[in-house]
Scaffold this active site. Structure first.
Site, PDB file in Angstrom:
ATOM      1  N   LYS A  56      -5.311  25.552   9.401  1.00 57.96           N
ATOM      2  CA  LYS A  56      -6.076  26.811   9.497  1.00 57.96           C
ATOM      3  C   LYS A  56      -7.416  26.692   8.761  1.00 57.96           C
ATOM      4  O   LYS A  56      -8.463  27.030   9.298  1.00 57.96           O
ATOM      5  CB  LYS A  56      -5.264  27.986   8.909  1.00 57.96           C
ATOM      6  CG  LYS A  56      -3.917  28.195   9.578  1.00 57.96           C
ATOM      7  CD  LYS A  56      -3.143  29.354   8.977  1.00 57.96           C
ATOM      8  CE  LYS A  56      -2.802  29.182   7.510  1.00 57.96           C
ATOM      9  NZ  LYS A  56      -1.886  28.054   7.233  1.00 57.96           N
ATOM     10  N   ARG A  60       0.238  37.976   5.679  1.00 57.57           N
ATOM     11  CA  ARG A  60       1.361  37.049   5.502  1.00 57.57           C
ATOM     12  C   ARG A  60       2.701  37.770   5.478  1.00 57.57           C
ATOM     13  O   ARG A  60       3.736  37.135   5.332  1.00 57.57           O
ATOM     14  CB  ARG A  60       1.189  36.309   4.191  1.00 57.57           C
ATOM     15  CG  ARG A  60       0.744  34.837   4.354  1.00 57.57           C
ATOM     16  CD  ARG A  60       0.507  34.301   2.978  1.00 57.57           C
ATOM     17  NE  ARG A  60       0.579  32.904   2.812  1.00 57.57           N
ATOM     18  CZ  ARG A  60      -0.493  32.109   2.655  1.00 57.57           C
ATOM     19  NH1 ARG A  60      -1.702  32.595   2.780  1.00 57.57           N
ATOM     20  NH2 ARG A  60      -0.327  30.843   2.388  1.00 57.57           N
ATOM     21  N   ARG A  96      -4.368  20.112  -5.010  1.00 60.27           N
ATOM     22  CA  ARG A  96      -3.945  21.426  -5.490  1.00 60.27           C
ATOM     23  C   ARG A  96      -2.629  21.322  -6.235  1.00 60.27           C
ATOM     24  O   ARG A  96      -1.758  20.561  -5.858  1.00 60.27           O
ATOM     25  CB  ARG A  96      -3.810  22.390  -4.297  1.00 60.27           C
ATOM     26  CG  ARG A  96      -5.079  23.157  -4.012  1.00 60.27           C
ATOM     27  CD  ARG A  96      -5.035  23.911  -2.713  1.00 60.27           C
ATOM     28  NE  ARG A  96      -3.854  24.749  -2.523  1.00 60.27           N
ATOM     29  CZ  ARG A  96      -3.666  25.531  -1.459  1.00 60.27           C
ATOM     30  NH1 ARG A  96      -4.585  25.567  -0.499  1.00 60.27           N
ATOM     31  NH2 ARG A  96      -2.575  26.263  -1.344  1.00 60.27           N
ATOM     32  N   ARG A 137       6.976  26.875  -0.394  1.00 59.06           N
ATOM     33  CA  ARG A 137       5.980  27.587   0.418  1.00 59.06           C
ATOM     34  C   ARG A 137       6.408  27.629   1.884  1.00 59.06           C
ATOM     35  O   ARG A 137       6.190  28.630   2.578  1.00 59.06           O
ATOM     36  CB  ARG A 137       4.608  26.913   0.275  1.00 59.06           C
ATOM     37  CG  ARG A 137       3.976  27.191  -1.095  1.00 59.06           C
ATOM     38  CD  ARG A 137       2.877  26.210  -1.426  1.00 59.06           C
ATOM     39  NE  ARG A 137       1.768  26.267  -0.509  1.00 59.06           N
ATOM     40  CZ  ARG A 137       0.905  25.249  -0.322  1.00 59.06           C
ATOM     41  NH1 ARG A 137       1.049  24.120  -0.981  1.00 59.06           N
ATOM     42  NH2 ARG A 137      -0.080  25.388   0.525  1.00 59.06           N
TER      43      ARG A 137
HETATM   44  P1  ADP Z   1      -3.879  25.121   6.112  1.00 55.35           P
HETATM   45  O1  ADP Z   1      -5.207  25.782   5.800  1.00 55.35           O
HETATM   46  O2  ADP Z   1      -3.278  25.598   7.398  1.00 55.35           O
HETATM   47  O3  ADP Z   1      -2.904  25.200   4.976  1.00 55.35           O
HETATM   48  P2  ADP Z   1      -5.483  22.664   6.078  1.00 55.35           P
HETATM   49  O4  ADP Z   1      -6.539  23.011   7.069  1.00 55.35           O
HETATM   50  O5  ADP Z   1      -5.868  22.649   4.640  1.00 55.35           O
HETATM   51  O6  ADP Z   1      -4.156  23.569   6.322  1.00 55.35           O
HETATM   52  O7  ADP Z   1      -4.896  21.237   6.507  1.00 55.35           O
HETATM   53  C1  ADP Z   1      -3.862  20.602   5.739  1.00 55.35           C
HETATM   54  C2  ADP Z   1      -4.136  19.110   5.644  1.00 55.35           C
HETATM   55  O8  ADP Z   1      -3.989  18.515   6.929  1.00 55.35           O
HETATM   56  C3  ADP Z   1      -5.541  18.760   5.150  1.00 55.35           C
HETATM   57  O9  ADP Z   1      -5.440  17.629   4.326  1.00 55.35           O
HETATM   58  C4  ADP Z   1      -6.303  18.422   6.455  1.00 55.35           C
HETATM   59  O10 ADP Z   1      -7.318  17.449   6.236  1.00 55.35           O
HETATM   60  C5  ADP Z   1      -5.198  17.876   7.351  1.00 55.35           C
HETATM   61  N1  ADP Z   1      -5.348  18.248   8.768  1.00 55.35           N
HETATM   62  C6  ADP Z   1      -5.759  19.459   9.252  1.00 55.35           C
HETATM   63  N2  ADP Z   1      -5.728  19.457  10.616  1.00 55.35           N
HETATM   64  C7  ADP Z   1      -5.280  18.233  10.973  1.00 55.35           C
HETATM   65  C8  ADP Z   1      -5.025  17.601  12.258  1.00 55.35           C
HETATM   66  N3  ADP Z   1      -5.213  18.255  13.397  1.00 55.35           N
HETATM   67  N4  ADP Z   1      -4.576  16.317  12.250  1.00 55.35           N
HETATM   68  C9  ADP Z   1      -4.369  15.659  11.071  1.00 55.35           C
HETATM   69  N5  ADP Z   1      -4.586  16.183   9.849  1.00 55.35           N
HETATM   70  C10 ADP Z   1      -5.038  17.454   9.801  1.00 55.35           C
HETATM   71  P1  AMP Z   2      -3.081  29.241   0.771  1.00 54.96           P
HETATM   72  O1  AMP Z   2      -4.365  28.752   0.167  1.00 54.96           O
HETATM   73  O2  AMP Z   2      -3.287  30.071   1.986  1.00 54.96           O
HETATM   74  O3  AMP Z   2      -2.105  28.103   0.984  1.00 54.96           O
HETATM   75  O4  AMP Z   2      -2.425  30.212  -0.317  1.00 54.96           O
HETATM   76  C1  AMP Z   2      -2.045  29.740  -1.593  1.00 54.96           C
HETATM   77  C2  AMP Z   2      -1.118  30.752  -2.269  1.00 54.96           C
HETATM   78  O5  AMP Z   2      -1.813  31.990  -2.494  1.00 54.96           O
HETATM   79  C3  AMP Z   2       0.124  31.124  -1.466  1.00 54.96           C
HETATM   80  O6  AMP Z   2       1.180  30.198  -1.636  1.00 54.96           O
HETATM   81  C4  AMP Z   2       0.449  32.506  -2.058  1.00 54.96           C
HETATM   82  O7  AMP Z   2       1.089  32.413  -3.314  1.00 54.96           O
HETATM   83  C5  AMP Z   2      -0.938  33.103  -2.297  1.00 54.96           C
HETATM   84  N1  AMP Z   2      -1.428  33.878  -1.121  1.00 54.96           N
HETATM   85  C6  AMP Z   2      -2.469  33.552  -0.299  1.00 54.96           C
HETATM   86  N2  AMP Z   2      -2.618  34.484   0.655  1.00 54.96           N
HETATM   87  C7  AMP Z   2      -1.657  35.424   0.441  1.00 54.96           C
HETATM   88  C8  AMP Z   2      -1.274  36.618   1.105  1.00 54.96           C
HETATM   89  N3  AMP Z   2      -1.917  37.061   2.199  1.00 54.96           N
HETATM   90  N4  AMP Z   2      -0.216  37.312   0.615  1.00 54.96           N
HETATM   91  C9  AMP Z   2       0.438  36.896  -0.489  1.00 54.96           C
HETATM   92  N5  AMP Z   2       0.144  35.777  -1.161  1.00 54.96           N
HETATM   93  C10 AMP Z   2      -0.901  35.027  -0.703  1.00 54.96           C
END
Ligand code: ADP
Ligand code: AMP
Length: 222
Positions: A18, A90, A162, A173
């Site tokens: 995302k 969420r 992270r 998660r």
């Molecule tokens: P989200 O925001 O849904 O938690 P991220 O966009 O941060 O996920 O992506 C999670 C990890 O996967 C990152 O390290 C990113 O570089 C990698 N990634 C994202 N999309 C793809 C894809 N289509 N193929 C391979 N790796 C990806």
């Molecule tokens: P993310 O960066 O989206 O992976 O979010 C990291 C963490 O922030 C999550 O694991 C939750 O603890 C908190 N968080 C982010 N967005 C929300 C939401 N909409 N509602 C509740 N907790 C959230």
């Protein structure tokens, strides 16, 4: 994409891509990414009252309470005509609060994009993710590596892993997603706005699919 307003929700499990797609779209379209995770992490780093309250939930892989999130998001929603919501809503309660806020503002959602991927891939993606804490931009040690290890290609800033991308917190998660967030798939399917995209494809192919979905060119609403 036309100059028409786009108000998009990105739905999907942690690691689906995302944030990656939101950053790419932000660069290509006049579409502001609003990432609740990024806003919360900034509040934690700055030790605000919200950050202090949110931190334990974030560290354990649970959700920050709905009231805190909704209070944080209302001013964000009012700020622009077009936006891309990444990580919000969420829970069903958050989705209902979002509907009510957008109704008040006269700014209905234009698309809900579910990016999905299998569990084993999500774990690999999250445990190999490198994040620029200032911009929220992410890389992956194997799937999307930066040109120089530990350095953001675009602004040269340092990348870090992270604290909640450890195997233990990632498992929590993903369980939280299944229990609290996955019910939103049905919630949004009923609105007719939901488009499902295969997040297992390469990043540029997912981008093309997302662009089609938010431009309303995707006939495959599901
Ligand atoms: P989200 O925001 O849904 O938690 P991220 O966009 O941060 O996920 O992506 C999670 C990890 O996967 C990152 O390290 C990113 O570089 C990698 N990634 C994202 N999309 C793809 C894809 N289509 N193929 C391979 N790796 C990806
Ligand atoms: P993310 O960066 O989206 O992976 O979010 C990291 C963490 O922030 C999550 O694991 C939750 O603890 C908190 N968080 C982010 N967005 C929300 C939401 N909409 N509602 C509740 N907790 C959230």
């Amino acid at each position: 994409m036309t100059a028409q307003a786009a108000r998009v929700v990105f739905l999907g499990p942690p690691g689906a891509g995302k944030g990656t797609q939101a950053k790419l779209l932000e660069d290509r379209l006049a579409l502001r990414q609003i990432s609740t995770g990024d806003i919360l992490r900034r509040n934690v780093a700055e030790a605000t009252e919200l950050g202090r309250q949110a931190k334990p939930y974030m560290e354990s892989g649970g959700l920050v309470p709905d009231a805190l999130i909704v209070g944080m998001m209302e001013p964000e929603l009012a700020r622009s005509d077009s936006f891309l919501l990444d990580g919000f809503p969420r829970t069903v309660a958050q989705a209902e609060a979002l509907d009510a806020a957008l109704r008040r503002l006269g700014k209905p959602l234009t698309a809900v994009v579910l990016i999905d991927a299998s569990r084993d891939v999500l774990v690999l993606r999250l445990t190999g993710r490198w994040t620029n804490p200032r911009s929220g931009r992410t890389y992956h040690s194997e799937f999307n590596p930066p040109k120089v290890h530990g350095v953001d290609d675009l602004d040269g800033g340092p990348l870090e892993q992270r604290r909640d991308d450890t195997l233990e917190v990632v498992s929590e998660r993903l369980a939280t997603y299944d229990a609290k967030t996955a019910p939103l798939i049905d919630y949004y399917r009923k609105t007719g706005l939901l488009v499902t995209i295969d997040g297992l494809k390469p990043i540029d192919e997912v981008s093309a699919d997302v662009l089609r979905a938010i431009s309303g060119e995707n006939g495959a609403a599901a």
